[in-house]
Design an enzyme around this catalytic site. Structure first.
Site, mmCIF file in Angstrom:
data_model
loop_
_atom_site.group_PDB
_atom_site.id
_atom_site.type_symbol
_atom_site.label_atom_id
_atom_site.label_comp_id
_atom_site.label_asym_id
_atom_site.label_seq_id
_atom_site.Cartn_x
_atom_site.Cartn_y
_atom_site.Cartn_z
ATOM 1 N N GLY A 10 0.816 -1.212 0.000
ATOM 2 C CA GLY A 10 0.000 0.000 0.000
ATOM 3 C C GLY A 10 0.844 1.252 0.000
ATOM 4 O O GLY A 10 1.644 1.464 0.910
ATOM 5 N N GLY A 12 -0.452 4.336 0.100
ATOM 6 C CA GLY A 12 -1.312 5.443 0.531
ATOM 7 C C GLY A 12 -0.587 6.246 1.606
ATOM 8 O O GLY A 12 0.647 6.225 1.699
ATOM 9 N N PHE A 13 -1.352 6.945 2.437
ATOM 10 C CA PHE A 13 -0.737 7.800 3.458
ATOM 11 C C PHE A 13 0.134 6.993 4.411
ATOM 12 O O PHE A 13 1.241 7.408 4.766
ATOM 13 C CB PHE A 13 -1.816 8.542 4.252
ATOM 14 C CG PHE A 13 -2.467 9.642 3.469
ATOM 15 C CD1 PHE A 13 -1.811 10.841 3.270
ATOM 16 C CD2 PHE A 13 -3.727 9.477 2.917
ATOM 17 C CE1 PHE A 13 -2.392 11.871 2.537
ATOM 18 C CE2 PHE A 13 -4.321 10.490 2.192
ATOM 19 C CZ PHE A 13 -3.650 11.687 2.001
ATOM 20 N N VAL A 78 -1.737 -7.536 -4.041
ATOM 21 C CA VAL A 78 -1.531 -8.595 -3.042
ATOM 22 C C VAL A 78 -2.862 -9.287 -2.804
ATOM 23 O O VAL A 78 -3.895 -8.638 -2.617
ATOM 24 C CB VAL A 78 -0.962 -7.986 -1.741
ATOM 25 C CG1 VAL A 78 -0.984 -9.004 -0.612
ATOM 26 C CG2 VAL A 78 0.468 -7.508 -1.989
ATOM 27 N N GLU A 174 -18.612 17.998 1.589
ATOM 28 C CA GLU A 174 -17.674 18.717 0.713
ATOM 29 C C GLU A 174 -18.127 18.620 -0.746
ATOM 30 O O GLU A 174 -18.090 19.593 -1.495
ATOM 31 C CB GLU A 174 -16.259 18.154 0.893
ATOM 32 C CG GLU A 174 -15.711 18.492 2.282
ATOM 33 C CD GLU A 174 -14.262 18.082 2.508
ATOM 34 O OE1 GLU A 174 -13.801 17.151 1.823
ATOM 35 O OE2 GLU A 174 -13.616 18.688 3.375
ATOM 36 N N ASP A 302 -6.117 2.893 7.656
ATOM 37 C CA ASP A 302 -7.561 2.610 7.658
ATOM 38 C C ASP A 302 -7.912 1.146 7.861
ATOM 39 O O ASP A 302 -9.043 0.828 8.212
ATOM 40 C CB ASP A 302 -8.164 3.034 6.301
ATOM 41 C CG ASP A 302 -8.506 4.504 6.254
ATOM 42 O OD1 ASP A 302 -8.155 5.222 7.208
ATOM 43 O OD2 ASP A 302 -9.127 4.934 5.264
ATOM 44 N N ALA A 317 -6.413 10.557 7.507
ATOM 45 C CA ALA A 317 -5.058 10.569 6.977
ATOM 46 C C ALA A 317 -3.999 10.755 8.077
ATOM 47 O O ALA A 317 -2.938 10.137 8.022
ATOM 48 C CB ALA A 317 -4.946 11.675 5.927
ATOM 49 N N GLN A 318 -4.296 11.596 9.065
ATOM 50 C CA GLN A 318 -3.312 11.845 10.120
ATOM 51 C C GLN A 318 -2.979 10.577 10.898
ATOM 52 O O GLN A 318 -1.817 10.317 11.224
ATOM 53 C CB GLN A 318 -3.843 12.915 11.100
ATOM 54 C CG GLN A 318 -3.582 14.329 10.658
ATOM 55 C CD GLN A 318 -2.087 14.622 10.519
ATOM 56 O OE1 GLN A 318 -1.255 14.069 11.214
ATOM 57 N NE2 GLN A 318 -1.764 15.482 9.587
HETATM 58 C C1 FAD Z 1 -13.321 10.862 -0.594
HETATM 59 C C2 FAD Z 1 -12.481 10.821 0.662
HETATM 60 C C3 FAD Z 1 -12.250 11.990 1.371
HETATM 61 C C4 FAD Z 1 -11.467 11.969 2.525
HETATM 62 N N1 FAD Z 1 -11.229 13.145 3.185
HETATM 63 C C5 FAD Z 1 -10.416 13.156 4.248
HETATM 64 C C6 FAD Z 1 -10.066 14.366 4.892
HETATM 65 O O1 FAD Z 1 -10.531 15.445 4.511
HETATM 66 N N2 FAD Z 1 -9.206 14.312 5.948
HETATM 67 C C7 FAD Z 1 -8.679 13.122 6.382
HETATM 68 O O2 FAD Z 1 -7.878 13.118 7.322
HETATM 69 N N3 FAD Z 1 -8.987 11.964 5.813
HETATM 70 C C8 FAD Z 1 -9.842 11.945 4.748
HETATM 71 N N4 FAD Z 1 -10.154 10.763 4.137
HETATM 72 C C9 FAD Z 1 -9.637 9.511 4.706
HETATM 73 C C10 FAD Z 1 -8.192 9.303 4.330
HETATM 74 O O3 FAD Z 1 -8.021 9.480 2.946
HETATM 75 C C11 FAD Z 1 -7.798 7.905 4.769
HETATM 76 O O4 FAD Z 1 -7.928 7.831 6.160
HETATM 77 C C12 FAD Z 1 -6.361 7.597 4.355
HETATM 78 O O5 FAD Z 1 -6.254 7.594 2.962
HETATM 79 C C13 FAD Z 1 -5.946 6.249 4.918
HETATM 80 O O6 FAD Z 1 -4.642 6.001 4.510
HETATM 81 P P1 FAD Z 1 -4.167 4.493 4.260
HETATM 82 O O7 FAD Z 1 -2.723 4.578 3.913
HETATM 83 O O8 FAD Z 1 -4.580 3.636 5.393
HETATM 84 O O9 FAD Z 1 -5.020 4.009 3.022
HETATM 85 P P2 FAD Z 1 -5.050 4.579 1.551
HETATM 86 O O10 FAD Z 1 -4.614 5.977 1.501
HETATM 87 O O11 FAD Z 1 -6.419 4.232 1.063
HETATM 88 O O12 FAD Z 1 -3.981 3.714 0.770
HETATM 89 C C14 FAD Z 1 -4.135 2.341 0.568
HETATM 90 C C15 FAD Z 1 -3.221 1.945 -0.574
HETATM 91 O O13 FAD Z 1 -3.184 0.540 -0.637
HETATM 92 C C16 FAD Z 1 -3.295 0.114 -1.978
HETATM 93 N N5 FAD Z 1 -3.897 -1.227 -1.944
HETATM 94 C C17 FAD Z 1 -5.080 -1.580 -1.412
HETATM 95 N N6 FAD Z 1 -5.268 -2.898 -1.507
HETATM 96 C C18 FAD Z 1 -4.161 -3.395 -2.124
HETATM 97 C C19 FAD Z 1 -3.766 -4.710 -2.513
HETATM 98 N N7 FAD Z 1 -4.551 -5.756 -2.296
HETATM 99 N N8 FAD Z 1 -2.578 -4.858 -3.145
HETATM 100 C C20 FAD Z 1 -1.776 -3.775 -3.382
HETATM 101 N N9 FAD Z 1 -2.116 -2.519 -3.027
HETATM 102 C C21 FAD Z 1 -3.279 -2.337 -2.393
HETATM 103 C C22 FAD Z 1 -4.198 1.155 -2.620
HETATM 104 O O14 FAD Z 1 -4.024 1.202 -4.019
HETATM 105 C C23 FAD Z 1 -3.729 2.429 -1.929
HETATM 106 O O15 FAD Z 1 -2.686 3.054 -2.633
HETATM 107 C C24 FAD Z 1 -10.929 10.749 2.989
HETATM 108 C C25 FAD Z 1 -11.168 9.573 2.281
HETATM 109 C C26 FAD Z 1 -11.942 9.609 1.122
HETATM 110 C C27 FAD Z 1 -12.197 8.337 0.358
#
Ligand code: FAD
Length: 434
Positions: A10, A12-13, A78, A174, A302, A317-318
């Site tokens: 992943g 992401g954040f 994965v 939003e 998440d 995100a934080q």
């Molecule tokens: C529309 C929207 C608005 C939001 N607004 C806010 C906001 O204003 N403020 C805030 O704090 N939070 C906000 N959030 C929440 C925030 O974006 C999430 O809490 C944050 O992205 C979580 O980070 P993460 O790294 O856990 O997951 P993610 O950022 O979702 O990253 C997960 C990563 O894992 C990858 N992945 C997933 N499954 C697999 C797999 N099986 N194999 C390989 N790769 C995989 C995905 O492609 C992705 O790149 C928002 C979310 C959404 C959807």
């Protein structure tokens, strides 16, 4: 001695923060993601409402790590984890079920939509989680105006120009605010047969507007939405969603554009690990973010569930960034033999939501603010957390331009497949015009 391998799933954040924390670690870091980009999800709604282009909120993961020599980026999905053999199972377009071994594993796979047991809604009410989702929502919104302009029967304009958002959390609020500004200012002079400003925007929720914010901020957001002409329908869950709209509280609201801005469900990481999960399906982790009995496996962001002060940490995100950073640091210290950090503790810097132009709500501890100042803070914080300085500059300039002129740059209907068959009303309109 061979360098240990740290697999991060992943980008992401959480995954990004973990990989960055490992930049000086004597290890091989493998970052696997099923997309080639890091996505700034909090601004997805701005892509859906044509304010920003997809490329302004996403960055190739590979380019982020171009100077981090111990890190290799792999595009792949994965599908499982073999805890006994210490490997993840990865598939890509070319190869299926390839095992990749790890010494340490960080699962940061985020979340997807939850339709609360009504998966049949997905066909008619797409969610907003990926760039493809945001583009699809943008296409749907812009297409509705095109269909209405081509439609000669004014009785059909109302249904075509009714937009329903299900879920009044930050994403729904939003999106509703941005859509209201879009239709009432950006589009106002562009059509001849329809008045875009007459579009109806309905926001539906079982509970409150911005339920996780204080009562006064929730009220302020609701008032602001009303001022923008958004109809807010609270206290009822949606009973039905189909191609003609929704049924809520026994009433049908006809609409051709319904978007799902409600619940999220975690990735299947809990199933891969056969680990304990909370009621939402998130993996229960320990205070050092590892899975019980597996000090080498970390779950962050998440897709993880951790309580602090008796309450589960929110999916924001934080939390994801702080957990990713912590997991990276802990692994680094283990490898180099430094003292380990104490238990993870989330530092809440506050939450925000923007409601239309120049207005946001901000809650941080006892501080509760709404209005223009909160909006400026929102803008500064979001710019700061974009992945690269080029994105920061580009988004900043776009926001200034849109603020001053009301114009939005990315109003293209882009079909990635063959054009859909022209629907009957358009055919009739074309015939009528001939
Ligand atoms: C529309 C929207 C608005 C939001 N607004 C806010 C906001 O204003 N403020 C805030 O704090 N939070 C906000 N959030 C929440 C925030 O974006 C999430 O809490 C944050 O992205 C979580 O980070 P993460 O790294 O856990 O997951 P993610 O950022 O979702 O990253 C997960 C990563 O894992 C990858 N992945 C997933 N499954 C697999 C797999 N099986 N194999 C390989 N790769 C995989 C995905 O492609 C992705 O790149 C928002 C979310 C959404 C959807």
């Amino acid at each position: 001695m061979a360098k240990p391998t740290i697999v991060i799933v992943g980008g992401g954040f959480a995954g990004l923060a973990a990989a960055k924390a490992l930049r000086n670690t004597p290890a091989k870091v493998l970052l696997i993601d099923r997309t080639n980009h890091h996505l700034f999800q909090p601004l997805l709604y701005q892509v859906a409402t044509s304010e920003l282009a997809p490329g302004q909120i996403a960055t190739p993961i590979r380019s982020i790590f171009r100077n981090q020599k111990n890190t290799t980026v792999i595009l792949g999905e994965v599908t499982g984890v073999d805890k006994a053999q210490k490997c993840v199972i990865v598939s890509d377009a070319d190869r299926q079920n390839v095992p990749i071994a790890y010494d340490y594993l960080i699962l940061a796979t985020g979340a997807s939509h939850s339709y609360f047991g009504h998966n049949e809604f997905a066909e008619y009410a797409p969610g907003l989680k990926s760039l493809a989702d945001a583009e699809a929502a943008r296409n749907k919104i812009l297409q509705a105006f095109e269909l209405a302009e081509a439609e000669e029967d004014p009785n059909r304009h109302r249904d075509l120009l009714t937009f329903i958002l299900v879920g009044a959390g930050p994403t729904g609020v939003e999106m509703a605010g941005a859509l209201a500004i879009f239709v009432r200012s950006t589009l106002k002079s562009d059509f001849r047969r329809i008045d875009p400003a007459s579009a109806r925007i309905v926001l539906v929720d079982t509970a409150h507007v911005l339920g996780t914010f204080s009562e006064s901020l929730s009220k302020a957001a609701k008032q602001r939405l009303a001022k923008l002409g958004v109809e807010v329908l609270l206290g009822h869950s949606v009973d039905q969603i189909d191609s003609d709209g929704i049924v809520v509280a026994g009433q049908r609201i006809a609409s051709k554009t319904v978007l799902w801005t409600a619940g999220v469900a975690p990735s299947p990481a809990g199933k891969w690990l056969n680990a304990e999960t909370d009621r939402a399906g998130r993996v229960r982790i320990q205070k050092d973010l590892t899975v019980p009995e597996h000090p080498e496996i970390f779950v962050v962001g998440d897709t993880a569930s951790l309580d602090q002060n008796g309450k589960p940490l929110p999916g924001v995100a934080q939390v994801a960034m702080q957990q990713g950073r912590y997991a990276g640091k802990l692994i680094h210290n283990r490898i180099v033999g430094s003292p380990l950090p104490g238990p993870f503790s989330y530092f809440d810097k506050g939450t925000m939501a923007v409601v239309g132009k120049g207005f946001a709500v901000l809650q941080s501890g006892k501080v509760q603010v709404s209005g223009f100042g909160a909006w400026l803070t929102w803008a500064a914080v979001h710019l700061q957390f974009l992945a690269t300085s080029s994105l920061r500059l580009s988004v900043f300039l776009q926001w200034v331009w849109t603020y001053v002129t009301g114009q939005r740059g990315d109003r293209l209907i882009v079909s990635h497949h063959d054009s859909a068959p022209v629907s009957t009303p358009v055919k009739e309109a074309v015939r009528g015009a001939a």
